[in-house]
Design a protein around this motif. Sequence first.
Motif, PDB file in Angstrom:
ATOM      1  N   ARG A 152       0.949  -1.087   0.712  1.00 37.07           N
ATOM      2  CA  ARG A 152      -0.129   0.060   0.578  1.00 37.07           C
ATOM      3  C   ARG A 152       0.562   1.209  -0.059  1.00 37.07           C
ATOM      4  O   ARG A 152       0.764   2.179  -0.878  1.00 37.07           O
ATOM      5  CB  ARG A 152      -0.896   0.280   1.132  1.00 37.07           C
ATOM      6  CG  ARG A 152      -1.697   1.720   1.584  1.00 37.07           C
ATOM      7  CD  ARG A 152      -3.579   1.591   1.250  1.00 37.07           C
ATOM      8  NE  ARG A 152      -3.220   2.729   1.640  1.00 37.07           N
ATOM      9  CZ  ARG A 152      -4.824   2.691   1.647  1.00 37.07           C
ATOM     10  NH1 ARG A 152      -6.168   2.166   0.785  1.00 37.07           N
ATOM     11  NH2 ARG A 152      -4.886   4.141   2.140  1.00 37.07           N
ATOM     12  N   MET A 153       1.766   1.512   0.685  1.00 34.60           N
ATOM     13  CA  MET A 153       2.574   2.365   0.990  1.00 34.60           C
ATOM     14  C   MET A 153       3.298   2.680  -0.069  1.00 34.60           C
ATOM     15  O   MET A 153       3.772   3.693  -0.853  1.00 34.60           O
ATOM     16  CB  MET A 153       3.850   1.990   2.357  1.00 34.60           C
ATOM     17  CG  MET A 153       3.169   1.902   3.120  1.00 34.60           C
ATOM     18  SD  MET A 153       4.836   1.949   4.744  1.00 34.60           S
ATOM     19  CE  MET A 153       4.928   0.474   5.196  1.00 34.60           C
ATOM     20  N   ASP A 160       0.697   3.883  -2.969  1.00 33.19           N
ATOM     21  CA  ASP A 160       0.838   5.913  -3.037  1.00 33.19           C
ATOM     22  C   ASP A 160       1.682   6.418  -3.213  1.00 33.19           C
ATOM     23  O   ASP A 160       1.588   7.284  -4.127  1.00 33.19           O
ATOM     24  CB  ASP A 160       0.715   6.226  -1.392  1.00 33.19           C
ATOM     25  CG  ASP A 160      -0.457   5.066  -0.331  1.00 33.19           C
ATOM     26  OD1 ASP A 160      -1.252   4.776  -1.248  1.00 33.19           O
ATOM     27  OD2 ASP A 160      -0.834   5.435   0.813  1.00 33.19           O
ATOM     28  N   GLN A 161       2.818   6.159  -2.757  1.00 31.82           N
ATOM     29  CA  GLN A 161       3.873   6.748  -4.198  1.00 31.82           C
ATOM     30  C   GLN A 161       3.492   6.124  -5.602  1.00 31.82           C
ATOM     31  O   GLN A 161       3.898   7.769  -5.946  1.00 31.82           O
ATOM     32  CB  GLN A 161       5.926   6.116  -3.401  1.00 31.82           C
ATOM     33  CG  GLN A 161       5.818   5.946  -2.728  1.00 31.82           C
ATOM     34  CD  GLN A 161       7.493   5.679  -1.906  1.00 31.82           C
ATOM     35  OE1 GLN A 161       7.204   4.137  -1.872  1.00 31.82           O
ATOM     36  NE2 GLN A 161       8.238   6.331  -2.375  1.00 31.82           N
ATOM     37  N   LEU A 206       0.681   8.955  -5.928  1.00 29.42           N
ATOM     38  CA  LEU A 206       0.605  10.397  -6.491  1.00 29.42           C
ATOM     39  C   LEU A 206       2.067  10.865  -6.402  1.00 29.42           C
ATOM     40  O   LEU A 206       1.913  11.707  -6.736  1.00 29.42           O
ATOM     41  CB  LEU A 206       0.861  10.490  -4.616  1.00 29.42           C
ATOM     42  CG  LEU A 206      -0.419  10.416  -3.978  1.00 29.42           C
ATOM     43  CD1 LEU A 206      -0.348   9.894  -2.234  1.00 29.42           C
ATOM     44  CD2 LEU A 206      -1.451  10.481  -4.268  1.00 29.42           C
ATOM     45  N   THR A 208       8.708  12.493  -4.009  1.00 26.21           N
ATOM     46  CA  THR A 208       8.119  11.568  -3.982  1.00 26.21           C
ATOM     47  C   THR A 208       8.217   9.887  -3.956  1.00 26.21           C
ATOM     48  O   THR A 208       7.536   9.148  -3.486  1.00 26.21           O
ATOM     49  CB  THR A 208       6.875  11.531  -4.914  1.00 26.21           C
ATOM     50  OG1 THR A 208       6.614  12.602  -4.477  1.00 26.21           O
ATOM     51  CG2 THR A 208       5.734  10.828  -4.685  1.00 26.21           C
ATOM     52  N   ARG A 224      11.673   8.427  -3.436  1.00 25.28           N
ATOM     53  CA  ARG A 224      12.356   8.328  -3.069  1.00 25.28           C
ATOM     54  C   ARG A 224      12.587   7.173  -1.472  1.00 25.28           C
ATOM     55  O   ARG A 224      10.774   7.513  -1.179  1.00 25.28           O
ATOM     56  CB  ARG A 224      13.211   9.400  -2.200  1.00 25.28           C
ATOM     57  CG  ARG A 224      14.028  10.104  -2.543  1.00 25.28           C
ATOM     58  CD  ARG A 224      15.476  11.016  -1.132  1.00 25.28           C
ATOM     59  NE  ARG A 224      14.592  12.113  -1.041  1.00 25.28           N
ATOM     60  CZ  ARG A 224      14.708  13.213  -2.246  1.00 25.28           C
ATOM     61  NH1 ARG A 224      15.247  13.386  -3.630  1.00 25.28           N
ATOM     62  NH2 ARG A 224      14.358  14.237  -1.439  1.00 25.28           N
ATOM     63  N   VAL A 233      10.320   6.358   2.048  1.00 23.44           N
ATOM     64  CA  VAL A 233       9.794   7.260   2.264  1.00 23.44           C
ATOM     65  C   VAL A 233       9.767   7.972   4.138  1.00 23.44           C
ATOM     66  O   VAL A 233       9.263   8.909   3.920  1.00 23.44           O
ATOM     67  CB  VAL A 233       8.410   6.335   2.765  1.00 23.44           C
ATOM     68  CG1 VAL A 233       7.384   5.750   1.239  1.00 23.44           C
ATOM     69  CG2 VAL A 233       8.410   4.981   3.255  1.00 23.44           C
TER      70      VAL A 233
END
Lengths: 704, 704
Positions: B617-618, B621-622, B625, B697, B699, B701
């Motif tokens: 998920r993380m 998101d990158q 976004l 965005t 790199r 997180v």
Amino acid sequence: MQGVKVLAGVVGAAALLGLGIILGHFAIPKGADSPAPSISASQDLDLGILETIMEQLDASRIRENLRELSREPHLSSTPRDEELVQLLLQRWRDAESGLDSAETFEYEVLLSLPSQEQPNSVTVVDPTGNILFSCRRSEENVTGEQEGPDVVPPYAAYAPPGTPQAVNAAKHGVAGVLVYTDPSDINDGQSSPSQTFPYSWGLPPSGVERGSYLEYFGDPLTPYLPANPSSFRLDPDNASGFPPIPAQPIGFEDAKVLLCNLQGASAPETWQGALGCEYRLGPGFRSDGNFSADSQVNVSVHNRLELRNSSNVLGIIRGAVEPDRYVLYGNHRDSWVHGAVDPSSGTAVLLEVTRALGTLLKKGTWRPRRSVIFGSWGAEEFGLIGSTEFTEEFFSKLQERTVAYINVDISVFANVSLRAQGTPPIQSVVFTAAKQIPAPGRSSLSIYDNWIQYSNRSSPVYGLVPSLGTLGAGSDYAPFIHFLGISSMDLAYTYDRSKTSARIYPTYHTAFDTFGYVDNFVDPGFSSHQAVSRVVGNVLLRLSDSLFLPLNVSDYSETLRSFLQAAQQDLGALLEQHSISLGPLVAAVDKFEGAAAALDERISELQKGTPDPLQVRMLNDQLMLLERSFLNSRAFPEERYYSHVLWAPRTGSVATFPGLANACSAAMNTAPGSAAWAEVQRQLSIVVAAVEAAAATLRPVADL
Amino acid sequence: MQGVKVLAGVVGAAALLGLGIILGHFAIPKGADSPAPSISASQDLDLGILETIMEQLDASRIRENLRELSREPHLSSTPRDEELVQLLLQRWRDAESGLDSAETFEYEVLLSLPSQEQPNSVTVVDPTGNILFSCRRSEENVTGEQEGPDVVPPYAAYAPPGTPQAVNAAKHGVAGVLVYTDPSDINDGQSSPSQTFPYSWGLPPSGVERGSYLEYFGDPLTPYLPANPSSFRLDPDNASGFPPIPAQPIGFEDAKVLLCNLQGASAPETWQGALGCEYRLGPGFRSDGNFSADSQVNVSVHNRLELRNSSNVLGIIRGAVEPDRYVLYGNHRDSWVHGAVDPSSGTAVLLEVTRALGTLLKKGTWRPRRSVIFGSWGAEEFGLIGSTEFTEEFFSKLQERTVAYINVDISVFANVSLRAQGTPPIQSVVFTAAKQIPAPGRSSLSIYDNWIQYSNRSSPVYGLVPSLGTLGAGSDYAPFIHFLGISSMDLAYTYDRSKTSARIYPTYHTAFDTFGYVDNFVDPGFSSHQAVSRVVGNVLLRLSDSLFLPLNVSDYSETLRSFLQAAQQDLGALLEQHSISLGPLVAAVDKFEGAAAALDERISELQKGTPDPLQVRMLNDQLMLLERSFLNSRAFPEERYYSHVLWAPRTGSVATFPGLANACSAAMNTAPGSAAWAEVQRQLSIVVAAVEAAAATLRPVADL
């Protein structure tokens, strides 16, 4: 801590006086990689770790931090400021108690500094130019710390150079501004040397408050862009926000000589102060005073604009489970002089909190669920510059990933009670933390129970609760809440308002704000500093470690309802006359309340079981992003950075949505159908759209 | 499909002609809950389900959809448009093949319609006012479908009313504009009735292209606000973007009469067309032609602005695992007349895709990982109005949660090859889908292999690949990519460009764009419609169901590198002369490439194991976004809605970052130190900041 908007207001008021010098008060209140424990996606707040951190936060270490931080003046971008950058890096990179990483981010920003060759001066001169009286160029050297090359002389940063001379300027032709703080506003009336520092916390007669007179915050030459060396810069002649005329601050000792010799009509009752004479408006000096009637005041300002390097220091603890969710905690580093209270009392706390957390981190006993980012901002005193540049540089990722921003600038104004400012979602976590920590000096009471005795309000939802203040632009939280829409808070210990009416601690922005001042008068024993460090540590850990984010979004319902009611009661009839209906706003607020309450219920249900981490993440995203839904970058085109439709500056008197209040106040005396009334309708639509968007964010995620 | 910016360009060019009528070509290319399977947080794309859907997408059902959708004219906000709203609701609420929910969202928008009482007219009159010639007021009734009360007569929407009369207007005093499409631009030169529809796909001589002449998109009275009934509206007199002078489109049959009778100098070679005479520039009619030299052209326009209700229909399939992540797929519903190709060929595909997915959903055999939102937009032909209002109303949540937007407006321009436009991250998923589906009529080839034969480019990374077009503002993807920064695509089947140079299918926006036209000439058998439905279904399912989002962000590196190289090669020397360095941009692009490559590697590694759903998920998101990080709402203050610094309109000739290209083009002939050169520096800083933000965005997180 910094007074951006406040000062603009003073300058405006001064211009109305129609005098070559101004003699109004300065009486605006101021709110002024290590070993890791095993990772589980369900990792939640560990109350044992929380307790350990509470215990380890140590008053005497904070005192030692403060002694070192305030040992020398550390004006922005001076060598001592750079030394403190290195101190922070060293602490945050410490092998035993440091963070995962720490680095500096340097910007090239426009500061305003007094000339060393040509000091600013304020004198009274006779018609032939003979100097009859000179105001002090520096403060009296009371403790041996008020002199020396690193003590910047009093000045009004960004006031333009010039040498106006007058006591009788044309009514609307003010040529220059003098600013002083009256003993009635800062010293509860006390004005003699024996009644003031070093004999009390009072401001000595020679004390002068420095400050930035910039209208906006952020580097003045790079609005909306990070001030990297290569960034586009406005020509300073085209930049906006600088004061239009020279200005200079003076002490009340000197103000007395000028003011008590004026002739003319009496100043209004509310302008009278504690200098021991009747304040008059001029024009001109009285013939029976120190100066001949044809004398004039000469103000010489030689401030210079300079591009200077200023660093932020950023330290990071990587989150174990959700490293892409950030809890931010910061304070500025730069001071006007020694800055023991402002800002070093905050930085001393920051360093103690990072030491306590870093120690657990390096031992391998703790790693937060989410990432924690610590910031030491540069050039705050000149206009929140370092923090603003940070938000400009990392706009997208901060906006997408940041859970909350915690600001602790001045950590202790006085040692009596907690003071918290913030947006509604952070109220509950601050209350929870405050209930868990004993009040300094009153250990039978919690900080919460002590707080509610000094500042409270009656909530329609909760009954009597401590009063949470709102966020203006007095410190580095401003770009986070107003520009990025991140739920923010500012925490400090503060006064007993029944004991003092000082608008802020008396030595604010003077050379008397020293370690000895804090140690003897502000917080002897540093128990209030420790209390603040515990509140911050507690709030921070709850935000970084709780499985469910402790952001209570339904506390926004109370705010929206109260804004709506104020609009209905105080503007409803007027709006109706102009055929503007509040109906859509009522419907939007109802929708928000319903959605927030339903989400609360959903959270309660999930908390009963063993929720799937992905479900929790989705829910937390709603909580985190709620604040963002109140942003509208086009709502206030003339207010640089202000995008939050609930917390933008409100000039209208009605305690409602600022855009609506201000637009109504501007339209009030215009004809029906005017552009000003169209703006009222536009602002109302903007608020309705924002509240609707906020409700949409809280609704079940697969609904529109 | 709609030609916003394009038309503004034509009007501009026309004004340069200095004639009372314009005779340039129109030659711009145009581009209820159901049972659910068991839920696992690791749920990934099911290739079996994908195969099932590919099989179930049925050409004959698409044909039947099209027949119904295009049975009657359905101009925006007419009763038939409303009937189609009901049809969509009924299909999407069907118990056997519907979605989880479907509802309408109604807006009150400003349309422009011809007067029924006073038809627009174009005539040639002699000095006494006698009418010598009248242009047709409607198209010839060739198939029985070109007449009737619901066939809107040809007009230029939003052109203001007025009755200019001239053939010799002052050089810069153009009084009105006539627009026609030359047979050389639309019919490959064919112009006789027997060579055109119904005997071929050619445009009959009487055919007239309707269109919107609005400069901006979105409801003209409510920029940046949803056009709810209660929303603030600009006074139409204060609204911007309307053409300044009357305009009227005519057919080439009538244009021939006007144009072939003009006298004066020859028009440039590139303006000559296929009307069978030499085109001259005027002023005035030639004495040996149909009209006396003192005759004039009279243009009477009686268009009226009207507030009308327009609905979007939104249908939702709730995601099983990540319901707060949205894949959007939409098309507009409104047409100019029957709109068989535009837009019903797209809506026919949309309905078939939702039927196939809805059937699996209702059976309980499938539920997507993420939510899928289907949109049927209103009032697109007037300026992408429905979709724009949707993005305004749900700005925050769409921006935070949307993975990608798929647009299929005209699904089949011609039956030869796939055409895809989009931002780089969607290239790979379109390629993957296209490789999996047989090309219609060439079943030994995949759609991909067929596509690469018709349109290709040499990629420095991949070698020869099909050419992905960029997104302008020709259809409803515009607000999604330009305003919200959502990765978007537009998919269709298109021409063999070696066979036709028609700028678009010939009956575009005329009363000849009928079911019979499609059935006989555009896609007999509907296999290209089916092919598009399969590509869309495939792409959609990959986006909604893949554990890792199939957005290849490192494909942006190629774009950035090519924009940078163009800047270096074509602007570098000029910039250097003005002491503007591209160094910071080089550094930013390098950083982006590095971060994107590292993220790719990280994804590959994670895919080898059994990644934790929260980690995925993380990472997703990158990917989701990234596109948002290229937005800057302050970059182009004069371009309404355009915020994407890579895809805003480019007028400068260098194929680089649009802000930089346009600013350089404006500064080119100004003095060093001019405001125009300052704008070049500002635009360069904006691009650098955006590329830096994009790299940030991507790199890891927990890094800044």
